[in-house]
Design a protein around this motif. Structure first.
Motif, mmCIF file in Angstrom:
data_model
loop_
_atom_site.group_PDB
_atom_site.id
_atom_site.type_symbol
_atom_site.label_atom_id
_atom_site.label_comp_id
_atom_site.label_asym_id
_atom_site.label_seq_id
_atom_site.Cartn_x
_atom_site.Cartn_y
_atom_site.Cartn_z
ATOM 1 N N VAL A 103 -0.893 3.418 -10.980
ATOM 2 C CA VAL A 103 -1.518 4.256 -11.900
ATOM 3 C C VAL A 103 -2.532 5.337 -10.653
ATOM 4 N N ILE A 104 -2.997 4.871 -9.643
ATOM 5 C CA ILE A 104 -3.310 5.830 -8.875
ATOM 6 C C ILE A 104 -2.329 6.624 -8.156
ATOM 7 N N ALA A 105 -1.199 5.837 -7.390
ATOM 8 C CA ALA A 105 -0.403 6.790 -6.877
ATOM 9 C C ALA A 105 0.312 7.920 -7.745
ATOM 10 N N LEU A 106 0.330 7.289 -9.019
ATOM 11 C CA LEU A 106 1.282 8.215 -9.773
ATOM 12 C C LEU A 106 0.122 9.348 -10.284
ATOM 13 N N VAL A 107 -1.102 9.371 -10.480
ATOM 14 C CA VAL A 107 -2.043 10.437 -10.502
ATOM 15 C C VAL A 107 -2.080 11.331 -9.485
ATOM 16 N N ILE A 110 0.973 13.398 -9.499
ATOM 17 C CA ILE A 110 0.826 14.623 -10.297
ATOM 18 C C ILE A 110 -0.087 15.715 -9.684
ATOM 19 N N LYS A 111 -0.962 15.086 -9.154
ATOM 20 C CA LYS A 111 -1.741 16.262 -8.450
ATOM 21 C C LYS A 111 -1.176 16.910 -7.186
ATOM 22 N N PHE A 117 2.484 24.145 -6.880
ATOM 23 C CA PHE A 117 2.467 25.213 -7.674
ATOM 24 C C PHE A 117 1.065 26.180 -7.637
ATOM 25 N N TYR A 118 0.419 25.854 -7.129
ATOM 26 C CA TYR A 118 -1.038 26.568 -6.843
ATOM 27 C C TYR A 118 -0.976 27.562 -5.594
ATOM 28 N N ASP A 119 -0.411 28.637 -5.908
ATOM 29 C CA ASP A 119 -0.131 29.737 -4.867
ATOM 30 C C ASP A 119 -1.447 30.277 -4.234
ATOM 31 N N THR A 120 -2.561 30.176 -4.967
ATOM 32 C CA THR A 120 -3.845 30.696 -4.481
ATOM 33 C C THR A 120 -4.394 29.609 -3.424
ATOM 34 N N ILE A 121 -4.109 28.538 -3.546
ATOM 35 C CA ILE A 121 -4.989 27.393 -2.734
ATOM 36 C C ILE A 121 -4.492 27.431 -1.358
ATOM 37 N N GLN A 122 -5.132 27.986 -0.182
ATOM 38 C CA GLN A 122 -4.914 27.913 0.980
ATOM 39 C C GLN A 122 -5.993 27.043 1.800
ATOM 40 N N LYS A 123 -6.946 26.307 1.275
ATOM 41 C CA LYS A 123 -7.853 25.470 1.674
ATOM 42 C C LYS A 123 -8.140 24.242 0.733
ATOM 43 N N ILE A 124 -7.904 23.130 1.335
ATOM 44 C CA ILE A 124 -8.200 21.681 0.562
ATOM 45 C C ILE A 124 -9.330 21.343 0.546
ATOM 46 N N SER A 125 -9.997 20.973 -0.702
ATOM 47 C CA SER A 125 -11.361 20.434 -0.463
ATOM 48 C C SER A 125 -11.575 19.018 0.031
ATOM 49 N N LEU A 131 -8.286 12.018 -1.458
ATOM 50 C CA LEU A 131 -7.471 11.382 -2.269
ATOM 51 C C LEU A 131 -5.913 11.463 -2.037
ATOM 52 N N TYR A 132 -5.484 12.515 -1.541
ATOM 53 C CA TYR A 132 -4.186 12.723 -1.139
ATOM 54 C C TYR A 132 -3.831 11.701 0.171
ATOM 55 N N LEU A 133 -5.055 11.339 1.102
ATOM 56 C CA LEU A 133 -4.774 10.541 2.173
ATOM 57 C C LEU A 133 -4.388 9.322 1.306
ATOM 58 N N ILE A 134 -5.197 8.688 0.461
ATOM 59 C CA ILE A 134 -4.911 7.364 -0.154
ATOM 60 C C ILE A 134 -3.639 7.293 -1.068
ATOM 61 N N GLY A 135 -3.567 8.421 -1.855
ATOM 62 C CA GLY A 135 -2.468 8.315 -2.557
ATOM 63 C C GLY A 135 -0.958 8.807 -2.138
ATOM 64 N N TYR A 136 -1.170 9.595 -1.168
ATOM 65 C CA TYR A 136 0.091 10.380 -0.688
ATOM 66 C C TYR A 136 0.760 9.587 0.594
ATOM 67 N N SER A 137 -0.451 9.059 1.594
ATOM 68 C CA SER A 137 0.188 8.713 2.756
ATOM 69 C C SER A 137 -0.233 7.037 3.085
ATOM 70 N N VAL A 138 -0.760 6.482 2.157
ATOM 71 C CA VAL A 138 -1.099 4.851 2.172
ATOM 72 C C VAL A 138 -0.278 4.216 1.167
ATOM 73 N N LEU A 139 -0.805 4.666 -0.216
ATOM 74 C CA LEU A 139 0.004 3.802 -1.236
ATOM 75 C C LEU A 139 1.450 3.700 -1.345
ATOM 76 N N PRO A 140 2.003 4.729 -0.872
ATOM 77 C CA PRO A 140 3.508 4.766 -1.150
ATOM 78 C C PRO A 140 4.165 3.659 -0.063
ATOM 79 N N PHE A 141 3.571 3.242 1.041
ATOM 80 C CA PHE A 141 4.088 2.412 1.938
ATOM 81 C C PHE A 141 4.001 1.057 1.352
#
Length: 296
Positions: A103-107, A110-111, A117-125, A131-141
């Motif tokens: 569920v965490i990885a799927l959320v 989606i994010k 598609f957010y063209d205006t975002i040039q800086k990540i909070s 959140l990206y670190l956990i769900g994008y670069s850790v959980l997939p493995f």
């Protein structure tokens, strides 16, 4: 050394190491992808500009713990049974753990798609970075190491087949796109990708899935049609979500102002550059397997 030759040699070493570790044993498979995960976390920390030490330690401990609990639950269950006389406790919690992590990885997936598609975002909070670190670069493995396991235990053919589909999709998306591609797929993030290349990659991946199901797995005639449908569905997942994963990593690199995520693979870039498709595809394929098991 010629750049093409360097790229070819680097690719051969990577593929040989990957397939050998998957086929040799479950332990070598876990270790290699644990190493890949640590390198991916290091590279991702560079992309989003956060300190590396704590994320790497957290990622390594988390990966090791979940892998041990999820894939060695028989041994752990016996130990707990000797102490608490309970065979059911760990089994239930292992399934619950996988669902929560999924569920965490799927959320986060989606994010990531929304982020694309957010063209205006040039800086990540800061919060989004972790959140990206956990769900994008850790959980997939974690899910990559769980996909090859079924009722009959470890089946290396499954994960090798998924990589074959990803490589087929990437290769023919490039060939078709370079040959006849005219319509840009997502020019703001990846100017070279075309809709024609995307369609060509998916079609050839589906074709490869047919041969994988019929000749690599060679099921009995009774199960052949079901196997073909399952692998063609996985090929569609790989083609569609693998391309999205590639675009998402390109978006991170574009914001960071770099061409590659790293330089560990001469001519290819970093581990994230090589695994950007599979790390985004892994939770989706794992979800697909859960749905199949539930329906069955």
């Amino acid at each position: 050394m010629n750049e093409t030759l360097k790229r070819a040699l680097s690719g051969i070493v990577y593929i040989t190491l990957l397939i050998a570790s998957i086929l040799y044993s479950t332990e070598s498979f876990f270790i290699l992808f644990g190493i890949f995960m640590i390198i991916a976390v290091y590279e991702f920390c560079n992309l989003i500009q956060i300190h590396k030490v704590l994320p790497i330690i957290f990622g390594a401990l988390f990966y090791a713990t979940v892998t041990l609990v999820s894939n060695y639950n028989v041994i752990t269950t016996k130990t707990i049974n000797n102490i608490l006389h309970s065979n059911l406790y760990l089994s239930i919690n292992t399934k619950q753990l996988s669902i929560v992590l999924l569920v965490i990885a799927l959320v986060v997936s989606i994010k990531c798609i929304l982020f694309l598609f957010y063209d205006t975002i040039q800086k990540i909070s800061i919060s989004s970075k972790y959140l990206y670190l956990i769900g994008y670069s850790v959980l997939p493995f974690v899910f990559i190491t769980q996909i090859p396991f079924g009722e009959k235990g470890y089946n290396p053919k499954i994960i090798i087949s998924i990589f074959i589909l990803i490589w087929t999709n990437d290769t023919f998306a490039f060939i078709v796109g370079k040959s006849i591609g005219k319509t840009k797929l997502f020019e703001k993030v990846s100017p070279k990708k075309t809709i024609e290349g995307f369609i060509g990659g998916v079609l050839f991946a589906v074709l490869a899935s047919y041969f994988i199901s019929k000749y690599y797995f060679a099921p009995k005639d009774f199960y052949l049609r079901k196997s073909i449908i399952i692998w063609m569905t996985i090929a569609l997942i790989v083609g569609f979500f693998g391309t999205i994963g590639d675009l998402i990593e390109s978006k991170f690199k574009r914001i960071a102002g770099v061409k590659d995520s790293g330089s560990i693979m001469p001519g290819h870039g970093g581990i994230l550059d090589r695994l950007d498709s599979v790390i985004f595809v892994a939770p989706i394929v794992f979800l697909f397997y859960q749905i199949l098991n539930y329906v069955s």
